[in-house]
Design a protein around this motif. Structure first.
Motif, PDB file in Angstrom:
ATOM      1  N   HIS A 166      27.876  39.595  36.564  1.00 20.05           N
ATOM      2  CA  HIS A 166      27.308  39.481  37.898  1.00 20.05           C
ATOM      3  C   HIS A 166      27.945  38.329  38.676  1.00 20.05           C
ATOM      4  O   HIS A 166      28.248  38.452  39.865  1.00 20.05           O
ATOM      5  CB  HIS A 166      25.799  39.288  37.820  1.00 20.05           C
ATOM      6  N   ARG A 167      28.157  37.200  37.987  1.00 23.30           N
ATOM      7  CA  ARG A 167      28.801  36.059  38.642  1.00 23.30           C
ATOM      8  C   ARG A 167      30.206  36.423  39.109  1.00 23.30           C
ATOM      9  O   ARG A 167      30.646  36.033  40.185  1.00 23.30           O
ATOM     10  CB  ARG A 167      28.878  34.854  37.682  1.00 23.30           C
ATOM     11  N   LEU A 168      30.905  37.194  38.267  1.00 26.14           N
ATOM     12  CA  LEU A 168      32.261  37.602  38.612  1.00 26.14           C
ATOM     13  C   LEU A 168      32.272  38.487  39.861  1.00 26.14           C
ATOM     14  O   LEU A 168      33.134  38.355  40.734  1.00 26.14           O
ATOM     15  CB  LEU A 168      32.859  38.346  37.411  1.00 26.14           C
ATOM     16  N   GLU A 169      31.294  39.368  39.958  1.00 30.35           N
ATOM     17  CA  GLU A 169      31.170  40.196  41.160  1.00 30.35           C
ATOM     18  C   GLU A 169      30.917  39.339  42.393  1.00 30.35           C
ATOM     19  O   GLU A 169      31.514  39.566  43.446  1.00 30.35           O
ATOM     20  CB  GLU A 169      29.991  41.168  41.024  1.00 30.35           C
ATOM     21  N   ALA A 170      30.015  38.362  42.246  1.00 36.52           N
ATOM     22  CA  ALA A 170      29.667  37.520  43.395  1.00 36.52           C
ATOM     23  C   ALA A 170      30.889  36.717  43.839  1.00 36.52           C
ATOM     24  O   ALA A 170      31.172  36.609  45.040  1.00 36.52           O
ATOM     25  CB  ALA A 170      28.513  36.584  43.040  1.00 36.52           C
ATOM     26  N   LEU A 171      31.638  36.162  42.890  1.00 34.81           N
ATOM     27  CA  LEU A 171      32.844  35.413  43.254  1.00 34.81           C
ATOM     28  C   LEU A 171      33.851  36.334  43.927  1.00 34.81           C
ATOM     29  O   LEU A 171      34.453  35.985  44.949  1.00 34.81           O
ATOM     30  CB  LEU A 171      33.466  34.768  42.010  1.00 34.81           C
ATOM     31  N   SER A 172      34.028  37.525  43.378  1.00 33.64           N
ATOM     32  CA  SER A 172      34.988  38.476  43.940  1.00 33.64           C
ATOM     33  C   SER A 172      34.610  38.864  45.367  1.00 33.64           C
ATOM     34  O   SER A 172      35.442  38.842  46.272  1.00 33.64           O
ATOM     35  CB  SER A 172      35.048  39.746  43.079  1.00 33.64           C
ATOM     36  N   ASP A 173      33.341  39.223  45.557  1.00 30.21           N
ATOM     37  CA  ASP A 173      32.921  39.635  46.897  1.00 30.21           C
ATOM     38  C   ASP A 173      33.099  38.484  47.880  1.00 30.21           C
ATOM     39  O   ASP A 173      33.497  38.701  49.025  1.00 30.21           O
ATOM     40  CB  ASP A 173      31.463  40.119  46.861  1.00 30.21           C
ATOM     41  N   GLY A 174      32.823  37.257  47.422  1.00 27.52           N
ATOM     42  CA  GLY A 174      33.019  36.099  48.288  1.00 27.52           C
ATOM     43  C   GLY A 174      34.473  35.921  48.671  1.00 27.52           C
ATOM     44  O   GLY A 174      34.801  35.754  49.857  1.00 27.52           O
ATOM     45  N   VAL A 175      35.372  35.972  47.687  1.00 28.53           N
ATOM     46  CA  VAL A 175      36.801  35.769  47.981  1.00 28.53           C
ATOM     47  C   VAL A 175      37.322  36.875  48.900  1.00 28.53           C
ATOM     48  O   VAL A 175      38.025  36.604  49.880  1.00 28.53           O
ATOM     49  CB  VAL A 175      37.625  35.687  46.677  1.00 28.53           C
ATOM     50  N   ALA A 231      35.582  38.684  51.033  1.00 27.54           N
ATOM     51  CA  ALA A 231      34.977  38.515  52.361  1.00 27.54           C
ATOM     52  C   ALA A 231      35.703  37.426  53.142  1.00 27.54           C
ATOM     53  O   ALA A 231      35.985  37.584  54.339  1.00 27.54           O
ATOM     54  CB  ALA A 231      33.485  38.183  52.228  1.00 27.54           C
ATOM     55  N   ILE A 232      36.032  36.328  52.472  1.00 29.78           N
ATOM     56  CA  ILE A 232      36.676  35.216  53.183  1.00 29.78           C
ATOM     57  C   ILE A 232      38.108  35.591  53.541  1.00 29.78           C
ATOM     58  O   ILE A 232      38.565  35.350  54.651  1.00 29.78           O
ATOM     59  CB  ILE A 232      36.638  33.944  52.341  1.00 29.78           C
ATOM     60  N   ILE A 281      40.231  36.292  37.870  1.00 26.15           N
ATOM     61  CA  ILE A 281      40.508  35.089  38.673  1.00 26.15           C
ATOM     62  C   ILE A 281      41.951  35.131  39.172  1.00 26.15           C
ATOM     63  O   ILE A 281      42.228  34.807  40.331  1.00 26.15           O
ATOM     64  CB  ILE A 281      40.204  33.815  37.855  1.00 26.15           C
ATOM     65  N   LEU A 325      42.052  37.471  41.975  1.00 22.09           N
ATOM     66  CA  LEU A 325      41.505  36.851  43.191  1.00 22.09           C
ATOM     67  C   LEU A 325      42.508  35.886  43.802  1.00 22.09           C
ATOM     68  O   LEU A 325      42.560  35.713  45.023  1.00 22.09           O
ATOM     69  CB  LEU A 325      40.185  36.139  42.888  1.00 22.09           C
ATOM     70  N   ALA A 365      37.556  37.746  32.541  1.00 23.55           N
ATOM     71  CA  ALA A 365      37.220  36.863  33.662  1.00 23.55           C
ATOM     72  C   ALA A 365      38.485  36.232  34.244  1.00 23.55           C
ATOM     73  O   ALA A 365      38.673  36.194  35.459  1.00 23.55           O
ATOM     74  CB  ALA A 365      36.240  35.782  33.211  1.00 23.55           C
TER      75      ALA A 365
END
Lengths: 210, 210, 210, 210
Positions: free
Chosen positions: B15-24, B26-27, B97, B100, B93
């Motif tokens: 889940h953390r990996l998804e959140a980081l991915s979606d954040g990167v 999006a930015i 990264i 990303l 992971a």
């Protein structure tokens, strides 16, 4: 009936803390790329000129890679610790906020090093940033342990593995930073090599002990 | 009792990996818009002047569109793969990264191409960025498959569909990049056309085979 | 056995789409503030000079407010539609990605309008951005409805309420944009007034019908 | 059958609101670092020159720290309130969007204060930003209470603790801002001291009453 203090009910939501952390890491990672500046079009007249101008970005590309690895390593580290938590408290939240502050400083210390890659002060400030990240991730772990925030079923040697990782990594980074008495390039080379070992995670000794 | 190594417990939270991915993602998507620079007010004196200055943004708008499609395609791709995972591991992971990192390079290679849209080096670096994304998304899939990270009930031909998609897309992108021997505009036109097919997803042959 | 096509399994995760959307909206909202430029220190010698320089930011503050309201309104709208979905599909995901592209254009069209606040082209491009957002949010709703993506228990008049909202709002925005034949200030004033009504949501007629 | 109005079904998803909030806070926190500008390489010729130039960043570092604490405090506050909600409504969502607008203003008011650290207007605008955050977080709480959005089992004195915190904090900030009649440095020092107390949360009286 005793009064309820704000401090005793504040900042306990672990999910929100994860979302804020993932957001800050994602943005800091993406801001790093702003150091890779597109050459000014006026000064470039042919393919050769562009190739030359892009070659001049090499130091920035190196510090970009180093900082991406730094952020990746600490993101994995914070996530790995955080996952074993049963509950949060106010101080745990604030230690994490302080940790995120150190994360947001990484794009600055990276830009500084990219611009002044031969300057010892720039290198030592970069190292100070890594040290601050290490101290704070250690403090977060300490808080979680001593205030009983971790899940009951986390084996003792998990905690030992987490602590060992932080301490050994910081010793290696400090050694790398000390190499700047010879040259910043030795420092940067050593730190990137250490980080690549952490990222790749080879399964042979002595690396698996790191 | 064997020692627990950090590497064996790190980076497993999907889940953390998804959140980081979606954040990167999006930015990176939003940073693209910074290439659309508002014309300098000093040089413009009437509506006609503004219209002219905005017309000069056309190449930037084209590279913006192309990169938004690139990021959209790889976001959908990573999500589609990731969804079939039962669990993560450290190497999975870190491959993500690295992926990303390639995502954060897209705003740079886009700016470069927008500024030097007739330069072959700029086009080939842009293509190299897409190739890197393709290699890494392939590596992520390979790791997931060979280390048994995928859910048991994922049909075999799902995996085949995922692999086929990456390989065919990269062949088309490589062909598009090769068109720069004629002109960068041929390359860009071909790549955008391919991307639009992927985005729109027409249901008729031969497109449905892509 | 029929071949599984990538397109039939791609982009179905609604949660990931929400996370990407919230990320893009959050970044676009925050980038707006970059239009509020801190006055250059060299030109300012006393409090009065600073007050004067800050006063010159008024048009930027107005467009900032207008765009924050625009993004807020469309974020609430997309969220309200999305919440009633039972499942996603590839086309739904791509329509949302196109919608997010229009969202990332808002900081650009806002900067343009702030820099050229008396220019009709700048105003009409801003309106075109709002229109694009409206068309795409309508297309998303249409896809969800006609392909049976919505939950079975969503009442028919919910859908009517969603459609009515989009259509009425776009008619008001178009009327507002048309007011630029008199003056851009009339347009901006009218649009901000409409947006404030949507944000505040007064419970009296005729506003509750909007 | 009564018509369903859009307003009665819009903006009710609490999870989306959290995601947007965490995104906006994460970006605002990270944008703060852009005020720490890397010195221009042309003007610097040796380590001493770099040290000197970095020393000139001290005011920016102070305002950076102050704003990071401001954002941290309001993030913890919003999260603590929000956690006790059973459901959302449209007005609650919009009050939060307005609150997030005030959050996005923090990087601007911080940059302004860093550039004009001795100017009273800059300090008072910074304070006005904090006041706006306080008023809106109070309004959010008020909405949640008076419209029955909070979970039924939230003890009465939780609410009292939340209100007391906002009111006392704003009184202290106002006092700090008033100190600018002596010097901005008194104001900034006092506000940072108050914020550190809130962040550290000492358990002894009188601090635990704050």
């Amino acid at each position: 009936m005793p009064t309820t203090f704000y401090n005793s009910i504040a900042g306990r939501n672990l999910h929100r803390l994860e979302a804020l952390s993932d957001g800050v890491f994602a943005i800091a990672m993406t801001l790093l790329v702003l150091d890779l500046r597109v050459p000014a079009a006026e000064a470039i007249h042919d393919e050769r000129g562009l190739a030359h101008a892009l070659g001049a970005l090499a130091p920035s590309l190196l510090t970009y890679l180093m900082s991406f690895l730094t952020l990746g390593i600490f993101w994995v580290g914070q996530q790995t610790q955080h996952e074993h938590l049963a509950r949060g408290d106010r101080a745990y939240a604030w230690l994490n906020i302080a940790f995120l502050m150190a994360v947001t400083l990484v794009p600055f210390s990276t830009s500084l090093l990219a611009a002044f890659i031969a300057y010892r002060i720039a290198l030592l400030l970069y190292w100070a940033n890594i040290l601050l990240l290490g101290l704070l991730i250690g403090a977060i772990l300490y808080r979680a342990e001593t205030f009983g925030l971790m899940k009951a079923d986390v084996p003792k040697d998990y905690r030992a593995a987490l602590i060992r990782r932080v301490v050994i990594a910081q010793m290696l980074y400090a050694f790398g930073a000390a190499l700047c008495v010879f040259s910043n390039w030795w420092s940067i080379g050593f730190i990137v090599a250490v980080q690549l070992v952490y990222a790749i995670g080879p399964r042979m000794k002595p690396f698996s002990w790191l």
